[in-house]
Write a protein that holds these residues in place. Sequence first.
Motif, PDB file in Angstrom:
ATOM      1  N   ASP A   1       0.833  -1.208   0.000  1.00 31.85           N
ATOM      2  CA  ASP A   1       0.000   0.000   0.000  1.00 31.85           C
ATOM      3  C   ASP A   1       0.869   1.261   0.000  1.00 31.85           C
ATOM      4  N   ASN A   2       1.913   1.247   0.813  1.00 35.07           N
ATOM      5  CA  ASN A   2       2.784   2.423   0.891  1.00 35.07           C
ATOM      6  C   ASN A   2       3.537   2.654  -0.415  1.00 35.07           C
ATOM      7  N   ALA A   3       4.033   1.575  -1.007  1.00 32.61           N
ATOM      8  CA  ALA A   3       4.786   1.710  -2.261  1.00 32.61           C
ATOM      9  C   ALA A   3       3.889   2.230  -3.384  1.00 32.61           C
ATOM     10  N   MET A   4       2.664   1.753  -3.431  1.00 38.11           N
ATOM     11  CA  MET A   4       1.745   2.193  -4.490  1.00 38.11           C
ATOM     12  C   MET A   4       1.255   3.622  -4.277  1.00 38.11           C
ATOM     13  N   ALA A   5       1.395   4.122  -3.047  1.00 32.84           N
ATOM     14  CA  ALA A   5       0.937   5.489  -2.762  1.00 32.84           C
ATOM     15  C   ALA A   5       1.848   6.545  -3.380  1.00 32.84           C
ATOM     16  N   ILE A   6       3.065   6.147  -3.775  1.00 36.30           N
ATOM     17  CA  ILE A   6       4.010   7.089  -4.384  1.00 36.30           C
ATOM     18  C   ILE A   6       3.972   6.893  -5.898  1.00 36.30           C
ATOM     19  N   ASN A   7       3.429   7.855  -6.599  1.00 38.02           N
ATOM     20  CA  ASN A   7       3.248   7.732  -8.046  1.00 38.02           C
ATOM     21  C   ASN A   7       4.572   7.609  -8.789  1.00 38.02           C
ATOM     22  N   SER A   8       4.519   6.910  -9.914  1.00 41.65           N
ATOM     23  CA  SER A   8       5.690   6.758 -10.772  1.00 41.65           C
ATOM     24  C   SER A   8       5.228   6.400 -12.178  1.00 41.65           C
ATOM     25  N   THR A   9       5.991   6.829 -13.161  1.00 41.94           N
ATOM     26  CA  THR A   9       5.708   6.439 -14.550  1.00 41.94           C
ATOM     27  C   THR A   9       6.443   5.158 -14.916  1.00 41.94           C
ATOM     28  N   LEU A  10       7.276   4.669 -14.017  1.00 42.33           N
ATOM     29  CA  LEU A  10       8.050   3.454 -14.282  1.00 42.33           C
ATOM     30  C   LEU A  10       7.149   2.221 -14.281  1.00 42.33           C
ATOM     31  N   GLY A  11       7.549   1.214 -15.015  1.00 51.90           N
ATOM     32  CA  GLY A  11       6.825  -0.055 -15.005  1.00 51.90           C
ATOM     33  C   GLY A  11       5.415   0.010 -15.545  1.00 51.90           C
TER      34      GLY A  11
ATOM     35  N   VAL B   1      12.535  -0.674 -14.941  1.00 49.74           N
ATOM     36  CA  VAL B   1      13.969  -0.385 -14.994  1.00 49.74           C
ATOM     37  C   VAL B   1      14.266   0.679 -13.941  1.00 49.74           C
ATOM     38  N   ASN B   2      15.118   0.337 -12.977  1.00 50.52           N
ATOM     39  CA  ASN B   2      15.448   1.308 -11.935  1.00 50.52           C
ATOM     40  C   ASN B   2      16.081   2.554 -12.553  1.00 50.52           C
ATOM     41  N   PRO B   3      15.610   3.719 -12.162  1.00 50.51           N
ATOM     42  CA  PRO B   3      16.166   4.953 -12.739  1.00 50.51           C
ATOM     43  C   PRO B   3      17.586   5.221 -12.234  1.00 50.51           C
ATOM     44  N   LEU B   4      18.399   5.838 -13.067  1.00 53.57           N
ATOM     45  CA  LEU B   4      19.766   6.214 -12.705  1.00 53.57           C
ATOM     46  C   LEU B   4      19.847   7.725 -12.541  1.00 53.57           C
ATOM     47  N   HIS B   5      20.775   8.157 -11.709  1.00 53.90           N
ATOM     48  CA  HIS B   5      20.962   9.595 -11.558  1.00 53.90           C
ATOM     49  C   HIS B   5      21.511  10.158 -12.873  1.00 53.90           C
ATOM     50  N   PRO B   6      20.964  11.261 -13.368  1.00 52.61           N
ATOM     51  CA  PRO B   6      21.369  11.788 -14.683  1.00 52.61           C
ATOM     52  C   PRO B   6      22.707  12.520 -14.690  1.00 52.61           C
ATOM     53  N   GLY B   7      23.373  12.592 -13.554  1.00 52.20           N
ATOM     54  CA  GLY B   7      24.657  13.294 -13.519  1.00 52.20           C
ATOM     55  C   GLY B   7      24.555  14.619 -12.782  1.00 52.20           C
TER      56      GLY B   7
ATOM     57  N   ARG C   1      14.973  20.438 -19.248  1.00 56.75           N
ATOM     58  CA  ARG C   1      13.706  19.851 -18.793  1.00 56.75           C
ATOM     59  C   ARG C   1      13.853  18.351 -18.584  1.00 56.75           C
ATOM     60  N   VAL C   2      14.480  17.674 -19.550  1.00 56.99           N
ATOM     61  CA  VAL C   2      14.670  16.226 -19.452  1.00 56.99           C
ATOM     62  C   VAL C   2      15.557  15.886 -18.257  1.00 56.99           C
ATOM     63  N   TYR C   3      16.598  16.675 -18.073  1.00 59.26           N
ATOM     64  CA  TYR C   3      17.499  16.440 -16.942  1.00 59.26           C
ATOM     65  C   TYR C   3      16.737  16.562 -15.617  1.00 59.26           C
ATOM     66  N   ALA C   4      15.956  17.622 -15.489  1.00 59.09           N
ATOM     67  CA  ALA C   4      15.207  17.851 -14.247  1.00 59.09           C
ATOM     68  C   ALA C   4      14.206  16.724 -13.990  1.00 59.09           C
ATOM     69  N   ALA C   5      13.549  16.265 -15.050  1.00 62.26           N
ATOM     70  CA  ALA C   5      12.569  15.186 -14.897  1.00 62.26           C
ATOM     71  C   ALA C   5      13.249  13.892 -14.457  1.00 62.26           C
ATOM     72  N   ASN C   6      14.392  13.576 -15.056  1.00 59.82           N
ATOM     73  CA  ASN C   6      15.111  12.354 -14.696  1.00 59.82           C
ATOM     74  C   ASN C   6      15.672  12.426 -13.276  1.00 59.82           C
ATOM     75  N   GLU C   7      16.133  13.607 -12.900  1.00 61.73           N
ATOM     76  CA  GLU C   7      16.651  13.769 -11.539  1.00 61.73           C
ATOM     77  C   GLU C   7      15.530  13.595 -10.518  1.00 61.73           C
ATOM     78  N   THR C   8      14.394  14.189 -10.809  1.00 59.18           N
ATOM     79  CA  THR C   8      13.246  14.066  -9.909  1.00 59.18           C
ATOM     80  C   THR C   8      12.803  12.612  -9.783  1.00 59.18           C
ATOM     81  N   LYS C   9      12.744  11.921 -10.903  1.00 61.17           N
ATOM     82  CA  LYS C   9      12.338  10.512 -10.900  1.00 61.17           C
ATOM     83  C   LYS C   9      13.289   9.678 -10.033  1.00 61.17           C
ATOM     84  N   PHE C  10      14.584   9.938 -10.175  1.00 60.06           N
ATOM     85  CA  PHE C  10      15.576   9.189  -9.403  1.00 60.06           C
ATOM     86  C   PHE C  10      15.472   9.502  -7.912  1.00 60.06           C
ATOM     87  N   LEU C  11      15.342  10.770  -7.572  1.00 60.31           N
ATOM     88  CA  LEU C  11      15.296  11.162  -6.164  1.00 60.31           C
ATOM     89  C   LEU C  11      14.052  10.610  -5.465  1.00 60.31           C
ATOM     90  N   ILE C  12      12.928  10.605  -6.164  1.00 61.97           N
ATOM     91  CA  ILE C  12      11.713  10.036  -5.574  1.00 61.97           C
ATOM     92  C   ILE C  12      11.872   8.529  -5.382  1.00 61.97           C
TER      93      ILE C  12
END
Length: 321
Positions: free
Chosen positions: A38-48, A74-80, A99-110
């Motif tokens: 339940d907790n894992a599904m409560a955090i939205n993600s576009t992955l999978g 696929v586990n996200p990687l830090h964009p650098g 924009r792409v960098y910011a989106a990838n960084e946000t995805k990784f940090l979450i």
Amino acid sequence: MSSFVAIDHFAKATLTAIPPDEKPTYNSLKTIHQELNDNAMAINSTLGGGHYGHLRLVLPPIKYNDLPNTIPWVNPLHPGEAPVHGVAPTGPQITETNRVYAANETKFLIYRATETALKKQLIEAVPDTFIKTLKHDMYGYAQVTVIAMLNHLDRTYGTVGPQDLSDNMKRMTAEWSPTQPIEDLYNQVKDAQKFAADHDPITDKHAVRAAIDNLENSGVFTNAKEMEEQEFTHMERHFNAADKERRRILTTKEMGFANKAIEKSNTNTTPNVNPGHRSDANGDNMHGGCCIIRRRAGEKAVYRRPARQNNDENQPPPAQG
């Protein structure tokens, strides 16, 4: 985004902990699995595929991929450290790269914040004794994933034994009371079926018989045995209708009793008024000064004249000595 705190968005702030003096069991681990899911599904993600949040962090790939509307996670990687721009980029190209960098960084940090929070919850819920074998002398559980911890617990303590199956049968046949929703009975039978599914399956016919025996023993469904050969869903529909009618009849009777009680109460407290006198709102007679006393049925009416009030202005002066 570095300030994102996953636990603030969890469905459950803390997991149901296993007492320090108890070993994990199938049931206690099942509860932890459900709460982590339940907790894992409560955090939205576009992955999978984006339909199950971060569920993949607590679910093995084979189980996750069996879910509908998923794609391989696929586990996200830090964009650098910073966006990488091409040679002589234009303004719009720079904007898009940023924009792409910011989106990838946000995805990784979450993703990282969610994994860290889930792991912290699991470590706090399970006594260290039962997961310590995974602990590194220098780094603790830093390199251990949540799934690795869950797999270890399931393999070591999550097995179902004969006593567990016996207890499950007792839960399935536990007495149902007509004061409970009939759905409680259906749920206890279905839960028992689910528990035993991978160990000692309970057939649908067995489940139907267990439910019908319980209904018949309740004393309100005396013809329950007639449905013994039906499928569970058919049996549910039949007894849902029967229970609805039973409750309607009970409600009608209760309303009838209540109405009779009100009528009886009104009869026993009817005021008795002397037709020869008229009374004001306070019950004092306007002609003759009588007070009407309410009486119960069968008693004689009683009247009394209020005491005359003294009026100093109308009293003769005291005699002179």
